[in-house]
Design an enzyme around this catalytic site. Structure first.
Site, short mmCIF file in Angstrom:
data_model
loop_
_atom_site.label_atom_id
_atom_site.label_comp_id
_atom_site.label_asym_id
_atom_site.label_seq_id
_atom_site.Cartn_x
_atom_site.Cartn_y
_atom_site.Cartn_z
N ARG A 5 0.84 -1.20 0.00
CA ARG A 5 0.00 0.00 0.00
C ARG A 5 0.87 1.24 0.00
O ARG A 5 1.96 1.26 0.55
CB ARG A 5 -0.89 0.04 1.24
CG ARG A 5 -2.09 -0.87 1.22
CD ARG A 5 -3.13 -0.47 0.19
NE ARG A 5 -3.36 0.96 0.10
CZ ARG A 5 -4.23 1.65 0.83
NH1 ARG A 5 -4.98 1.06 1.73
NH2 ARG A 5 -4.36 2.95 0.64
N ARG A 61 2.93 4.99 -16.21
CA ARG A 61 3.25 4.24 -17.43
C ARG A 61 4.44 4.83 -18.18
O ARG A 61 5.09 4.15 -18.96
CB ARG A 61 2.04 4.22 -18.36
CG ARG A 61 1.07 3.14 -18.02
CD ARG A 61 0.01 2.96 -19.11
NE ARG A 61 -1.12 2.27 -18.51
CZ ARG A 61 -2.20 2.86 -18.04
NH1 ARG A 61 -2.34 4.17 -18.12
NH2 ARG A 61 -3.17 2.16 -17.49
N CYS A 73 -7.33 3.16 -12.57
CA CYS A 73 -7.62 4.29 -11.68
C CYS A 73 -9.10 4.30 -11.34
O CYS A 73 -9.94 3.94 -12.16
CB CYS A 73 -7.26 5.62 -12.35
SG CYS A 73 -5.52 5.82 -12.70
N GLU A 76 -11.82 7.56 -5.10
CA GLU A 76 -11.88 7.16 -3.69
C GLU A 76 -13.27 7.52 -3.16
O GLU A 76 -13.89 8.48 -3.63
CB GLU A 76 -10.80 7.92 -2.91
CG GLU A 76 -10.67 7.54 -1.47
CD GLU A 76 -10.08 6.16 -1.23
OE1 GLU A 76 -10.39 5.57 -0.19
OE2 GLU A 76 -9.31 5.66 -2.09
N ARG A 88 -3.94 7.19 -3.66
CA ARG A 88 -3.64 5.94 -2.97
C ARG A 88 -3.36 4.88 -4.03
O ARG A 88 -3.90 4.94 -5.14
CB ARG A 88 -4.82 5.50 -2.11
CG ARG A 88 -5.11 6.41 -0.93
CD ARG A 88 -6.43 6.01 -0.27
NE ARG A 88 -6.71 6.74 0.95
CZ ARG A 88 -7.33 7.91 1.01
NH1 ARG A 88 -7.74 8.51 -0.09
NH2 ARG A 88 -7.55 8.49 2.18
N TYR A 106 3.82 5.90 2.93
CA TYR A 106 2.88 7.01 3.05
C TYR A 106 3.68 8.29 3.09
O TYR A 106 4.46 8.50 4.02
CB TYR A 106 2.01 6.85 4.31
CG TYR A 106 1.08 5.66 4.18
CD1 TYR A 106 -0.21 5.84 3.71
CD2 TYR A 106 1.52 4.38 4.49
CE1 TYR A 106 -1.07 4.75 3.56
CE2 TYR A 106 0.66 3.29 4.34
CZ TYR A 106 -0.61 3.48 3.88
OH TYR A 106 -1.45 2.41 3.71
N ARG A 114 -1.87 6.28 8.09
CA ARG A 114 -1.39 5.07 8.76
C ARG A 114 -0.14 5.37 9.59
O ARG A 114 0.96 4.93 9.26
CB ARG A 114 -1.08 3.98 7.73
CG ARG A 114 -2.28 3.37 7.02
CD ARG A 114 -3.26 2.65 7.92
NE ARG A 114 -2.68 1.63 8.75
CZ ARG A 114 -2.64 0.33 8.43
NH1 ARG A 114 -3.15 -0.09 7.30
NH2 ARG A 114 -2.11 -0.54 9.26
#
Length: 118
Positions: A5, A61, A73, A76, A88, A106, A114
């Site tokens: 993540r 890419r 994509c 959220e 994210r 992060y 987080r």
């Protein structure tokens, strides 16, 4: 296979800022986990509703070796009070590393998402 993540905040809703942030995040995820593009099964990017000037995957890419990596994509979920201007990513990689060996990344304001992993 493991999931890695990552998240990063973006300064402005521009193609340049979104692209630079996405590339910075993905580069940091690769470096932190000693992953090469051949190890990546796929990547899923999400962006907050205030980032619509560009697709993060389009910028990634352009990085060496990413032209054959499947990427997608998606928006959220727009939860009131949640972190804004955030990209994210979930990177699925083929690896023998254990779950505890994976380093999630992060950056910027996304570090607050987080704190247990930063």
């Amino acid at each position: 296979m493991r999931g890695i993540r990552g998240a990063i905040t973006v300064d402005a809703n521009t193609e340049k800022d979104i692209g630079e942030a996405a590339q910075k995040l993905v580069g940091a995820m690769l470096a932190a986990n000693n992953v090469c593009t051949e190890d990546i099964a796929s990547m899923l990017f999400t962006v907050t509703s205030d980032l619509n000037a560009a697709f993060p995957a389009a910028a990634v890419r352009k990085m060496a070796g990413f032209d054959r990596v499947p990427m997608l994509c998606s928006p959220e979920i727009d939860v009131p009070g949640s972190l804004s201007q955030c990209i994210r990513v979930l990177m699925l990689v083929n690896t023998s590393a254990g779950q505890d060996d994976i380093k999630h990344v992060y950056l910027g304001g996304a570090a607050r998402l987080r704190p247990d992993l930063v």
